[in-house]
Enzyme design. Structure first.
Site, PDB file in Angstrom:
ATOM      1  N   ILE A  16       0.809  -1.148   0.081  1.00 41.03           N
ATOM      2  CA  ILE A  16       0.030   0.026   0.044  1.00 41.03           C
ATOM      3  C   ILE A  16       0.846   1.282   0.115  1.00 41.03           C
ATOM      4  O   ILE A  16       1.614   1.398   0.850  1.00 41.03           O
ATOM      5  CB  ILE A  16      -1.008   0.146   1.206  1.00 41.03           C
ATOM      6  CG1 ILE A  16      -1.630  -1.287   1.223  1.00 41.03           C
ATOM      7  CG2 ILE A  16      -2.114   1.149   1.107  1.00 41.03           C
ATOM      8  CD1 ILE A  16      -2.733  -1.335   2.355  1.00 41.03           C
ATOM      9  N   GLY A  43       8.643   4.561   2.331  1.00 42.17           N
ATOM     10  CA  GLY A  43       7.863   4.419   3.164  1.00 42.17           C
ATOM     11  C   GLY A  43       6.370   3.868   3.023  1.00 42.17           C
ATOM     12  O   GLY A  43       6.137   4.162   1.958  1.00 42.17           O
ATOM     13  N   SER A  44       5.866   2.992   3.847  1.00 45.54           N
ATOM     14  CA  SER A  44       4.337   2.774   3.587  1.00 45.54           C
ATOM     15  C   SER A  44       4.005   1.569   4.337  1.00 45.54           C
ATOM     16  O   SER A  44       4.537   1.377   5.361  1.00 45.54           O
ATOM     17  CB  SER A  44       4.068   2.579   2.009  1.00 45.54           C
ATOM     18  OG  SER A  44       2.729   2.713   2.024  1.00 45.54           O
ATOM     19  N   ARG A  45       3.352   0.751   3.732  1.00 47.16           N
ATOM     20  CA  ARG A  45       2.810  -0.440   4.625  1.00 47.16           C
ATOM     21  C   ARG A  45       2.416  -1.522   3.630  1.00 47.16           C
ATOM     22  O   ARG A  45       2.224  -1.727   2.460  1.00 47.16           O
ATOM     23  CB  ARG A  45       1.261   0.047   5.193  1.00 47.16           C
ATOM     24  CG  ARG A  45       0.197  -0.876   5.465  1.00 47.16           C
ATOM     25  CD  ARG A  45      -1.010  -0.243   5.935  1.00 47.16           C
ATOM     26  NE  ARG A  45      -2.146  -1.076   6.176  1.00 47.16           N
ATOM     27  CZ  ARG A  45      -3.275  -0.638   6.451  1.00 47.16           C
ATOM     28  NH1 ARG A  45      -3.484   0.556   6.751  1.00 47.16           N
ATOM     29  NH2 ARG A  45      -4.225  -1.445   6.295  1.00 47.16           N
TER      30      ARG A  45
END
Length: 218
Positions: free
Chosen positions: A156, A186-188
């Site tokens: 994501i 960065g993220s998920r």
């Protein structure tokens, strides 16, 4: 196996080369022009890119029942949901948030064949927000194990992360812990498991991609 778009034996992933080379070009041109401050800034930026796109080797657990983390970072979700698009039913979900300083190479939680790979356009909300899982741009990779189980990995994008890179394609076989992609800046990553799996991590735990056992087959 093998990830031609990823990294096989290098210090950084291939996706990082344009960033590092771009910073190097800025340093060289600024040095030629006598702009020392800009050259220094370019050098610092290049060092950051080398650090960010690093791709350390990992020791993959040998336990047959182990399901490993797909990402480095902090567990922000460990719950039960219904996943209708790919799994069509109840699933256990583990969400891992990667900050700017985590390794951003993502890995396969289990060995299996890539049954589906889909890029889904969307927004760029903060990845830790609940609505990000459906609103944000994401890459879904469905893995089918030799035993017929399905596991879904969803990368994501977030506020800073505007580029998701997939290293795999439908029909490709991945080993457990093999590189499957990365998210820039960065993220998920969420992983959806069959409801019968035993989840071994909780919200707030720190995990490493390919090394930390986050769940087990039961």
């Amino acid at each position: 196996m093998g990830n031609p778009a990823g990294r096989e034996g290098g210090f950084i992933v291939a996706a990082g080369y344009p960033f590092v080379l771009g910073a190097g070009a800025v340093v060289f041109l600024a040095w030629l022009a006598g702009w020392n401050a800009l050259a220094f800034l370019g050098a610092l930026t290049g060092l950051f890119f080398l650090y960010f796109f690093r791709d350390p080797e990992r020791t993959i657990p040998g336990e047959a029942a182990a399901i490993v983390s797909p990402a480095d970072g902090k567990v922000i979700l460990a719950d039960e949901v219904k996943e209708e698009k790919f799994l069509h039913g109840p699933a256990k979900r583990i969400g891992v948030f990667m900050n700017l300083f985590d390794v951003h190479v993502n890995r396969a939680p289990v060995a299996g064949v890539v049954a589906a790979s889909e890029h889904i356009p969307g927004q760029f909300l903060a990845a830790f927000k609940e609505e990000a899982e459906k609103a944000n741009e994401r890459q879904a990779t469905l893995l089918l194990t030799d035993g017929g189980q399905q596991i879904l990995v969803v990368q994501i994008a977030g506020i800073l992360a505007r580029r998701i890179v997939s290293f795999c394609r439908p029909g490709q076989r991945l080993a457990r812990g093999e590189r499957l992609g990365m998210i820039c800046f960065g993220s998920r990553v969420d992983v959806y498991l069959p409801a019968t799996c035993e989840v071994l991590v909780k919200k707030g735990d720190r995990v490493k991609a390919g090394e930390t056992v986050v769940a087990r087959w039961t």
